[in-house]
Design an enzyme around this catalytic site. Structure first.
Site, mmCIF file in Angstrom:
data_model
loop_
_atom_site.group_PDB
_atom_site.id
_atom_site.type_symbol
_atom_site.label_atom_id
_atom_site.label_comp_id
_atom_site.label_asym_id
_atom_site.label_seq_id
_atom_site.Cartn_x
_atom_site.Cartn_y
_atom_site.Cartn_z
ATOM 1 N N HIS A 230 0.859 -1.187 0.000
ATOM 2 C CA HIS A 230 0.000 0.000 0.000
ATOM 3 C C HIS A 230 0.897 1.239 0.000
ATOM 4 O O HIS A 230 1.951 1.244 0.635
ATOM 5 C CB HIS A 230 -0.894 -0.018 1.248
ATOM 6 C CG HIS A 230 -1.983 1.001 1.219
ATOM 7 N ND1 HIS A 230 -1.807 2.296 1.662
ATOM 8 C CD2 HIS A 230 -3.266 0.926 0.799
ATOM 9 C CE1 HIS A 230 -2.934 2.964 1.517
ATOM 10 N NE2 HIS A 230 -3.842 2.158 0.994
ATOM 11 N N PRO A 231 0.493 2.308 -0.675
ATOM 12 C CA PRO A 231 1.379 3.479 -0.753
ATOM 13 C C PRO A 231 1.508 4.260 0.550
ATOM 14 O O PRO A 231 2.422 5.087 0.681
ATOM 15 C CB PRO A 231 0.729 4.345 -1.838
ATOM 16 C CG PRO A 231 -0.684 3.903 -1.897
ATOM 17 C CD PRO A 231 -0.664 2.444 -1.570
#
Length: 383
Positions: A230-231
């Site tokens: 996930h960023p």
């Protein structure tokens, strides 16, 4: 209390669309009880010719044209246009996904049909919209994906751009068209007239990329490909187990403390490298090594069960056959069976929302080509 009728019972749809985006939209409307009349050329929707086949019928077509009635008309003929105009007088909704300009040449554009029935809600689905510098261009799903930005953020770090493994451009555009149609129907009840809806595949994909857009629009940083991670948060990723891979999804400090305790490493929750979400993201590689030191000692089922017991979000990574066979899919009715006149008992996947006041909504099979032409064209009085 007696069950309510299907929410769109009594609503009539003229469906000029083919392939996927438009037919997916009208399948959703049919699932909710609308009478969808699929207008086809004598050769039929191109999707009728796709493999694999069941009883000579395309299974792809059967999946996305459930619940509709088929009428064969030559829209290039005066007789065909006249029949469409008569049907439009009694319709509520029109859906088409021709390239912009084609409907005007056929005499079935919004202006022509709204002159007959001002209450029509008319949805046009195209690759790039009815107006704009790209509106003239044809588009398939992969082109819309490529130009929307979604391929640039999909795939493993260091890889080239990757197409999402489903036709999300078509499907999201179909979803956007569906909600817009229902909004316009509600507006029609207030205002007394319908309107023309312009749905573009590129716009539809672009508008759902909330994480990537929140990064770029507010920071100027262009997101790239990061695989299953996930960023913003960690650990949200796939992890290797003794017999496969599982997902662990932790997006706050409380859950991370639960995860640390579940794997027998409670001290990780106060380790400065991992004590906050921002710190965990900054030390993601080290954190993954620690977690895989635990997951590799267990099977996927064992690891997921242990984390589930600790109320930590985790899951196996299922294949399509495993999803279909799952207890969840069966309990939720994700796949249902209908009887087709040629293909026999066939599976269908209807829209997934449960209308609890209406009970289980009836599902009908996809039509044979022209199956309802005589029935409908011979009786085109407004419903």
């Amino acid at each position: 209390m007696a069950p309510l009728p299907p929410p769109l019972a009594g609503v009539r749809v003229l469906d000029f669309s083919r392939m996927l985006a438009g037919p997916f939209c009208t399948a959703l409307l049919a699932d909710a009880g609308a009478d969808v009349i699929k207008i086809e050329s004598p050769d039929g929707d191109d999707a009728r010719h796709f493999a694999p086949r069941a009883g000579g019928e395309s299974t792809y077509f059967l999946m996305i044209n459930r619940g509709k009635r088929s009428v064969v008309l030559d829209l290039k003929s005066e007789e065909g246009r006249r029949a469409v105009h008569e049907l439009a007088a009694g319709a509520d909704i029109v859906v088409e996904n021709f390239r912009p300009g084609v409907t005007a040449r056929l005499g079935i554009d919004y202006a022509s049909l709204a002159a007959i029935n001002p209450k029509l809600v008319y949805a046009s689905i195209s690759g790039f919209g009815q107006e704009g510098p790209l509106s003239h261009r044809p588009a398939y799903d992969i082109i819309a994906q490529a130009m929307s930005g979604i391929m640039s953020v999909n795939g493993p770090a260091g890889s080239g751009p990757n197409r999402v493994g489903e036709s999300v451009g078509d499907l999201i555009a179909g979803l956007q068209a569906t909600w817009a149609i229902l909004a316009a129907l509600h507006g029609r009840e207030r205002d007394g007239r319908g309107q023309h809806l312009d749905i573009a595949m590129l716009d539809s994909i672009f508008s759902i990329m909330m994480t990537a857009l929140s990064q770029y629009l507010f920071t100027g940083e262009v997101p790239g490909r990061i695989g299953n991670t996930h960023p913003i948060s960690a650990p949200l990723d796939s992890f290797e187990a003794a017999d496969g891979h599982l997902i662990i999804a932790v997006a706050n400090d409380t859950l991370f403390a639960d995860l640390a305790a579940a794997i027998g490493r409670p001290e990780l929750a106060v380790d400065p490298r991992f004590a906050t979400d921002q710190a965990r993201k900054g030390n993601e590689a080290a954190l993954k090594a620690v977690l895989e030191g635990w997951t590799r000692q267990h099977s996927v089922a064992e690891a997921v069960a242990a984390l589930e017991a600790a109320r930590v979000p985790a899951s196996p990574i299922l294949t399509i056959d495993q999803v279909v066979a799952s207890a969840h899919a069966k309990a939720r009715g994700l796949v249902r069976t209908v009887l087709h006149p040629v293909a026999g008992a066939i599976p269908v996947v209807p829209q997934p929302v449960h209308f609890l006041g209406s009970g289980e909504l009836p599902i009908r099979p996809a039509p044979l080509l022209g199956e309802h032409t005589d029935e409908i064209v011979g009786n085109v009085a407004p419903h």
